[in-house]
Design a protein around this motif. Structure first.
Motif, PDB file in Angstrom:
ATOM      1  N   PRO A 143      -0.934 -46.488 -44.036  1.00 12.43           N
ATOM      2  CA  PRO A 143       0.416 -46.946 -43.688  1.00 12.43           C
ATOM      3  C   PRO A 143       0.842 -48.240 -44.362  1.00 12.43           C
ATOM      4  O   PRO A 143       2.039 -48.452 -44.581  1.00 12.43           O
ATOM      5  CB  PRO A 143       0.339 -47.122 -42.164  1.00 12.43           C
ATOM      6  N   ASP A 144      -0.107 -49.094 -44.704  1.00  8.98           N
ATOM      7  CA  ASP A 144       0.242 -50.388 -45.289  1.00  8.98           C
ATOM      8  C   ASP A 144       0.184 -50.399 -46.807  1.00  8.98           C
ATOM      9  O   ASP A 144       0.390 -51.440 -47.435  1.00  8.98           O
ATOM     10  CB  ASP A 144      -0.671 -51.484 -44.714  1.00  8.98           C
ATOM     11  N   ASN A 145      -0.081 -49.242 -47.411  1.00  4.56           N
ATOM     12  CA  ASN A 145      -0.016 -49.138 -48.874  1.00  4.56           C
ATOM     13  C   ASN A 145       1.439 -49.162 -49.323  1.00  4.56           C
ATOM     14  O   ASN A 145       2.322 -48.670 -48.625  1.00  4.56           O
ATOM     15  CB  ASN A 145      -0.670 -47.847 -49.356  1.00  4.56           C
ATOM     16  N   LYS A 146       1.677 -49.684 -50.497  1.00  2.00           N
ATOM     17  CA  LYS A 146       3.039 -49.694 -51.049  1.00  2.00           C
ATOM     18  C   LYS A 146       3.452 -48.282 -51.437  1.00  2.00           C
ATOM     19  O   LYS A 146       2.607 -47.445 -51.757  1.00  2.00           O
ATOM     20  CB  LYS A 146       3.089 -50.616 -52.271  1.00  2.00           C
ATOM     21  N   ILE A 147       4.741 -48.031 -51.405  1.00  3.08           N
ATOM     22  CA  ILE A 147       5.270 -46.716 -51.743  1.00  3.08           C
ATOM     23  C   ILE A 147       6.102 -46.817 -53.023  1.00  3.08           C
ATOM     24  O   ILE A 147       6.830 -47.798 -53.229  1.00  3.08           O
ATOM     25  CB  ILE A 147       6.107 -46.129 -50.580  1.00  3.08           C
ATOM     26  N   THR A 148       5.961 -45.839 -53.900  1.00  4.01           N
ATOM     27  CA  THR A 148       6.667 -45.875 -55.181  1.00  4.01           C
ATOM     28  C   THR A 148       8.092 -45.346 -55.029  1.00  4.01           C
ATOM     29  O   THR A 148       8.445 -44.716 -54.039  1.00  4.01           O
ATOM     30  CB  THR A 148       5.940 -45.036 -56.244  1.00  4.01           C
ATOM     31  N   ARG A 149       8.878 -45.575 -56.061  1.00  2.90           N
ATOM     32  CA  ARG A 149      10.251 -45.053 -56.076  1.00  2.90           C
ATOM     33  C   ARG A 149      10.241 -43.519 -55.997  1.00  2.90           C
ATOM     34  O   ARG A 149      11.038 -42.923 -55.265  1.00  2.90           O
ATOM     35  CB  ARG A 149      10.960 -45.515 -57.348  1.00  2.90           C
ATOM     36  N   ALA A 150       9.340 -42.893 -56.710  1.00  2.00           N
ATOM     37  CA  ALA A 150       9.260 -41.428 -56.689  1.00  2.00           C
ATOM     38  C   ALA A 150       8.878 -40.919 -55.308  1.00  2.00           C
ATOM     39  O   ALA A 150       9.449 -39.944 -54.805  1.00  2.00           O
ATOM     40  CB  ALA A 150       8.243 -40.945 -57.723  1.00  2.00           C
ATOM     41  N   GLU A 151       7.897 -41.548 -54.689  1.00  2.00           N
ATOM     42  CA  GLU A 151       7.454 -41.130 -53.360  1.00  2.00           C
ATOM     43  C   GLU A 151       8.573 -41.288 -52.333  1.00  2.00           C
ATOM     44  O   GLU A 151       8.803 -40.401 -51.505  1.00  2.00           O
ATOM     45  CB  GLU A 151       6.230 -41.946 -52.937  1.00  2.00           C
ATOM     46  N   PHE A 152       9.266 -42.428 -52.383  1.00  2.00           N
ATOM     47  CA  PHE A 152      10.329 -42.681 -51.410  1.00  2.00           C
ATOM     48  C   PHE A 152      11.458 -41.657 -51.563  1.00  2.00           C
ATOM     49  O   PHE A 152      11.954 -41.107 -50.578  1.00  2.00           O
ATOM     50  CB  PHE A 152      10.879 -44.094 -51.578  1.00  2.00           C
ATOM     51  N   VAL A 153      11.850 -41.399 -52.801  1.00  2.00           N
ATOM     52  CA  VAL A 153      12.923 -40.432 -53.044  1.00  2.00           C
ATOM     53  C   VAL A 153      12.510 -39.045 -52.560  1.00  2.00           C
ATOM     54  O   VAL A 153      13.313 -38.313 -51.968  1.00  2.00           O
ATOM     55  CB  VAL A 153      13.296 -40.403 -54.539  1.00  2.00           C
TER      56      VAL A 153
END
Length: 283
Positions: A143-153
């Protein structure tokens, strides 16, 4: 420059009873030390005859030498027909394709091992239940890992059930695992690239980028540009209206030190919480 070879002696590699090796073990090195500036996609062949895809989950894993354990790569893509598995990585080490039992991952997130007591636990379980985001086959969610633009989209497109005719691709998304979701979001005007050619799919998403995307995706009317936080001067001009709206709508919260941290990267837990708040407002 990368150098690779197949590891011949695997007797000293870690054994995980929940994982089964279905490929060779490959050691990949590069001529300079350190992580990459951006993720690269690694594709490995595996024995597809050893997998029952209706009961199993296939993944590419890297060997953590410190913990002596296998860790699943992000952005998994499995080509069942050709027997290849891909994932993104920012460093080289030993890699292999492993398979786990599908029944270990519950659709409601109750089997996730690293979210109990987390502030976003309920939100994570809900979005997993909706099928918009998943944990990993080792039952972690990170849960505390950063999320990429691709993952978020990708999560946005799934959560809001966005669909579009036609398509738009950028030079750096034409072969990317998330090209479909990015194309839908771009056609609908939900996302913009840095330029006409560049989207930066593997860049970690910032809080102001997240706000802009969620406001457009949920089709919320702008509510001015006033941002009453001590670091409001660090908000980009293009994001000011979206971030102000996201704050006013309760989608994005500030910190205890009265900062909103527009340039900070968003975590997986934060992304889940923001998306669920937006879904609640739409309803």
């Amino acid at each position: 420059m990368a150098l690779s070879h197949q590891v011949s002696d695997i007797s000293m590699l870690p054994v995980d009873l929940s994982l089964k090796l279905i490929s060779g073990v490959y050691e990949i090195k590069k001529d300079k030390e350190g992580d990459f500036n951006k993720s690269v996609v690694l594709t490995l062949p595996f024995d597809k005859t050893a997998v029952d895809f209706t009961k199993s989950l296939v993944g590419v894993y890297w060997l953590n030498e410190q913990t002596h354990s296998w860790v699943q790569l992000d952005d998994l893509q499995i080509d069942q027909a050709n027997g290849t598995a891909s994932g993104s990585v920012k460093h080289f080490t030993k890699f292999a394709v492993l398979v786990s039992d599908k029944k270990a991952v519950n659709s409601d997130g109750t089997s996730l091992i690293d979210i109990k007591g987390h502030w976003a636990e309920a939100n994570i379980r809900e979005l997993v239940k909706q099928g918009a985001i998943n944990g990993y086959s080792d039952n972690s969610f990170n849960p505390d890992n950063k999320i990429t633009r691709a993952e978020f989209v990708t999560v946005i497109v799934k959560a809001l059930n966005l669909k579009a005719q036609g398509g738009k691709s950028f030079e750096d998304t034409s072969t990317h695992w998330a090209k479909g979701a990015i194309s839908i979001a771009a056609v609908l005007g939900v996302v913009n690239g840095y330029t006409e050619q560049s989207f930066g799919p593997d860049d970690f998403i910032t809080r102001e980028q997240m706000a802009a995307i969620i406001i457009r995706a949920a089709q919320m009317e702008p509510l001015g540009k006033n941002i009453d936080f001590v670091d409001s001067s660090s908000v980009s001009d293009w994001a000011r209206s979206a971030l102000a709206t996201a704050i006013a709508k309760g989608l994005v919260n500030g910190s205890e030190d009265h900062t909103v941290k527009p340039q900070a990267n968003t975590t997986r837990a934060e992304a889940v919480a923001v998306i669920l708040r937006a879904l609640a407002l739409k309803k």
